[in-house]
Design a protein around this motif. Structure first.
Motif, mmCIF file in Angstrom:
data_model
loop_
_atom_site.group_PDB
_atom_site.id
_atom_site.type_symbol
_atom_site.label_atom_id
_atom_site.label_comp_id
_atom_site.label_asym_id
_atom_site.label_seq_id
_atom_site.Cartn_x
_atom_site.Cartn_y
_atom_site.Cartn_z
ATOM 1 N N VAL A 18 2.683 2.798 6.138
ATOM 2 C CA VAL A 18 2.834 4.262 6.172
ATOM 3 C C VAL A 18 3.425 4.754 4.851
ATOM 4 O O VAL A 18 2.921 5.712 4.249
ATOM 5 N N ALA A 19 4.497 4.104 4.387
ATOM 6 C CA ALA A 19 5.131 4.498 3.125
ATOM 7 C C ALA A 19 4.147 4.352 1.967
ATOM 8 O O ALA A 19 4.037 5.243 1.112
ATOM 9 N N PHE A 20 3.415 3.251 1.946
ATOM 10 C CA PHE A 20 2.416 3.026 0.897
ATOM 11 C C PHE A 20 1.367 4.139 0.903
ATOM 12 O O PHE A 20 1.047 4.710 -0.143
ATOM 13 N N LEU A 21 0.839 4.450 2.078
ATOM 14 C CA LEU A 21 -0.206 5.474 2.151
ATOM 15 C C LEU A 21 0.315 6.861 1.796
ATOM 16 O O LEU A 21 -0.370 7.617 1.095
ATOM 17 N N LEU A 22 1.493 7.221 2.256
ATOM 18 C CA LEU A 22 2.049 8.532 1.903
ATOM 19 C C LEU A 22 2.248 8.652 0.393
ATOM 20 O O LEU A 22 1.924 9.684 -0.209
ATOM 21 N N HIS A 23 2.769 7.598 -0.214
ATOM 22 C CA HIS A 23 2.960 7.612 -1.668
ATOM 23 C C HIS A 23 1.622 7.750 -2.392
ATOM 24 O O HIS A 23 1.457 8.584 -3.279
ATOM 25 N N VAL A 67 -10.318 4.426 -4.639
ATOM 26 C CA VAL A 67 -10.921 3.099 -4.510
ATOM 27 C C VAL A 67 -9.865 2.020 -4.784
ATOM 28 O O VAL A 67 -9.771 1.035 -4.055
ATOM 29 N N ALA A 68 -9.057 2.220 -5.818
ATOM 30 C CA ALA A 68 -7.990 1.265 -6.132
ATOM 31 C C ALA A 68 -6.992 1.181 -4.981
ATOM 32 O O ALA A 68 -6.547 0.084 -4.597
ATOM 33 N N VAL A 69 -6.649 2.317 -4.423
ATOM 34 C CA VAL A 69 -5.714 2.355 -3.296
ATOM 35 C C VAL A 69 -6.313 1.630 -2.090
ATOM 36 O O VAL A 69 -5.617 0.865 -1.404
ATOM 37 N N LEU A 70 -7.588 1.836 -1.833
ATOM 38 C CA LEU A 70 -8.252 1.163 -0.714
ATOM 39 C C LEU A 70 -8.208 -0.349 -0.884
ATOM 40 O O LEU A 70 -7.923 -1.078 0.074
ATOM 41 N N GLU A 72 -6.002 -2.147 -2.567
ATOM 42 C CA GLU A 72 -4.622 -2.579 -2.303
ATOM 43 C C GLU A 72 -4.339 -2.562 -0.802
ATOM 44 O O GLU A 72 -3.753 -3.506 -0.259
ATOM 45 N N PHE A 73 -4.739 -1.500 -0.135
ATOM 46 C CA PHE A 73 -4.523 -1.354 1.310
ATOM 47 C C PHE A 73 -5.132 -2.534 2.068
ATOM 48 O O PHE A 73 -4.484 -3.132 2.933
ATOM 49 N N ILE A 74 -6.366 -2.883 1.724
ATOM 50 C CA ILE A 74 -7.055 -4.000 2.389
ATOM 51 C C ILE A 74 -6.294 -5.308 2.170
ATOM 52 O O ILE A 74 -6.199 -6.138 3.071
ATOM 53 N N ILE A 75 -5.741 -5.488 0.992
ATOM 54 C CA ILE A 75 -4.998 -6.713 0.685
ATOM 55 C C ILE A 75 -3.623 -6.713 1.357
ATOM 56 O O ILE A 75 -3.150 -7.754 1.822
ATOM 57 N N PHE A 76 -2.983 -5.557 1.443
ATOM 58 C CA PHE A 76 -1.632 -5.479 2.011
ATOM 59 C C PHE A 76 -1.601 -5.671 3.529
ATOM 60 O O PHE A 76 -0.619 -6.176 4.077
ATOM 61 N N ILE A 77 -2.645 -5.267 4.226
ATOM 62 C CA ILE A 77 -2.659 -5.344 5.694
ATOM 63 C C ILE A 77 -2.406 -6.767 6.203
ATOM 64 O O ILE A 77 -1.540 -6.968 7.063
ATOM 65 N N PRO A 78 -3.131 -7.787 5.743
ATOM 66 C CA PRO A 78 -2.877 -9.129 6.298
ATOM 67 C C PRO A 78 -1.460 -9.649 6.022
ATOM 68 O O PRO A 78 -0.864 -10.304 6.885
ATOM 69 N N PHE A 79 -0.920 -9.329 4.843
ATOM 70 C CA PHE A 79 0.430 -9.810 4.530
ATOM 71 C C PHE A 79 1.487 -9.064 5.345
ATOM 72 O O PHE A 79 2.528 -9.633 5.689
ATOM 73 N N THR A 80 1.200 -7.820 5.661
ATOM 74 C CA THR A 80 2.100 -7.065 6.532
ATOM 75 C C THR A 80 2.038 -7.636 7.948
ATOM 76 O O THR A 80 3.066 -7.828 8.603
ATOM 77 N N TYR A 81 0.849 -7.944 8.409
ATOM 78 C CA TYR A 81 0.671 -8.560 9.724
ATOM 79 C C TYR A 81 1.414 -9.893 9.802
ATOM 80 O O TYR A 81 2.132 -10.165 10.769
ATOM 81 N N ILE A 82 1.255 -10.724 8.786
ATOM 82 C CA ILE A 82 1.904 -12.042 8.765
ATOM 83 C C ILE A 82 3.425 -11.898 8.828
ATOM 84 O O ILE A 82 4.098 -12.650 9.539
ATOM 85 N N ALA A 83 3.967 -10.913 8.121
ATOM 86 C CA ALA A 83 5.414 -10.684 8.159
ATOM 87 C C ALA A 83 5.851 -10.155 9.517
ATOM 88 O O ALA A 83 6.815 -10.652 10.108
ATOM 89 N N SER A 122 7.163 11.212 -3.946
ATOM 90 C CA SER A 122 7.137 10.266 -2.824
ATOM 91 C C SER A 122 7.793 8.937 -3.194
ATOM 92 O O SER A 122 8.345 8.258 -2.322
ATOM 93 N N ALA A 123 7.782 8.574 -4.465
ATOM 94 C CA ALA A 123 8.472 7.342 -4.888
ATOM 95 C C ALA A 123 9.960 7.449 -4.598
ATOM 96 O O ALA A 123 10.568 6.535 -4.036
ATOM 97 N N VAL A 124 10.541 8.585 -4.980
ATOM 98 C CA VAL A 124 11.983 8.779 -4.791
ATOM 99 C C VAL A 124 12.322 9.103 -3.334
ATOM 100 O O VAL A 124 13.312 8.601 -2.797
ATOM 101 N N ALA A 125 11.493 9.910 -2.691
ATOM 102 C CA ALA A 125 11.811 10.377 -1.334
ATOM 103 C C ALA A 125 11.390 9.409 -0.232
ATOM 104 O O ALA A 125 11.963 9.432 0.850
ATOM 105 N N ILE A 126 10.407 8.552 -0.496
ATOM 106 C CA ILE A 126 9.900 7.670 0.561
ATOM 107 C C ILE A 126 10.056 6.198 0.192
ATOM 108 O O ILE A 126 10.649 5.425 0.943
#
Length: 179
Positions: A18-23, A67-70, A72-83, A122-126
């Motif tokens: 959520v924080a990543f996407l809002l930023h 596209v760059a954000v997408l 990153e998002f695709i790569i971050f999901i599995p590592f977030t799940y694993i954690a 969003s970097a500072v606030a989120i």
């Protein structure tokens, strides 16, 4: 009267997405307009040695950035799940260490240029409060140590090439007709 709200480990970890996407939504929304409006002003303020590369970056469209954000998002999901679901934190810590340090690049850019830059709010606030709380909770619950966070930080640098690949992919997939 004080109210305490308990947040589960899984919820706290999934809030990274959520924080990543809002930023990144702030950046996606603002980057194209900001770059067009401020390109010449920015190029005058930076050293000549980086002007050519920066000039190319300042032609980015919101679609190309997305596209760059997408990617990153695709790569971050599995590592977030694993954690969150398996309790294996190392790569997740690495990503969040870089995410935390990323705050300072936004603040530094804004201070250097003496203007708003996309993503700084969003970097500072989120991002900053989220990552600080995340690290605090993971350490205080004895799920990780500060040493593990610090050791993971250099691994987070592996995200940087992914960002560059994402931006190149964005330029290839989403045309920029105003060149």
């Amino acid at each position: 009267m004080s109210i305490t709200i308990d947040i589960t480990k899984q919820t706290l970890i999934w809030l990274f997405i959520v924080a990543f996407l809002l930023h990144d939504l702030e950046e996606i929304i603002m980057v194209e307009f900001w770059a067009k409006k401020n390109k010449e002003k920015v190029l005058r303020k930076v050293p000549e040695s980086i002007q050519a590369d920066l000039s190319k970056m300042l032609t980015i469209t919101s679609g190309q950035f997305a596209v760059a954000v997408l990617l990153e998002f695709i790569i971050f999901i599995p590592f977030t799940y694993i954690a969150a679901e398996q309790g294996k934190y190392f790569v997740f810590l690495a990503i969040n260490s870089l995410f935390f340090l990323h705050v300072f690049t936004h603040v530094g850019q804004s201070l250097y240029l003496r203007m708003y830059t996309p993503g700084v709010v969003s970097a500072v606030a989120i991002i900053m409060p989220y990552t600080m709380y995340l690290f605090y909770k993971l350490i205080s619950c004895e799920l990780v140590t500060m040493k593990q966070i610090l050791l993971s930080a250099p691994v987070g640098l592996l995200v940087i090439p992914i960002v560059f690949v994402g931006h190149e992919l964005g330029r290839k997939i989403v045309p920029n007709y105003e060149k």
